[in-house]
Scaffold this motif. Structure first.
Motif: not given
Length: 91
Positions: A41-69
């Motif tokens: 989940m950390l890998y998914a967040f940083f390598m997929v979501h952060v690369r595509s939309g910055g650090l904000n999980p609300l903007a980059n769609g990374g909330e599920p990855a952080l929730l599962f983490f």
């Protein structure tokens, strides 16, 4: 060029999520599997979501990855519980 092919990463993620999910449901090797899934989940967040939309999980769609983490961190800390296969193995 040193990069891992995307299809092999997707296959690995699929394997971790399917096999790991089944093991967690039954409470078998829960803390080990949760550790592996948390790293995924950390890998998914940083390598997929952060690369595509910055650090904000609300903007980059990374909330599920952080929730599962976070959920996996709880399983790492507390284990599967008294009705799990892990608990039966310890008796």
């Amino acid at each position: 060029s040193g990069e891992i092919p995307v299809m092999s990463l997707l296959a690995l993620a699929c394997l971790i999520e399917i096999v790991g999910g089944i093991l967690i449901v039954f409470g078998l090797f829960t803390q080990i599997v949760a550790s592996i899934a948390a790293l995924e989940m950390l890998y998914a967040f940083f390598m997929v979501h952060v690369r595509s939309g910055g650090l904000n999980p609300l903007a980059n769609g990374g909330e599920p990855a952080l929730l599962f983490f976070a959920a996996f961190l709880i399983l790492i800390a507390y284990g599967a519980g008294k009705y799990s296969i892990d608990a039966r193995r310890k008796r």
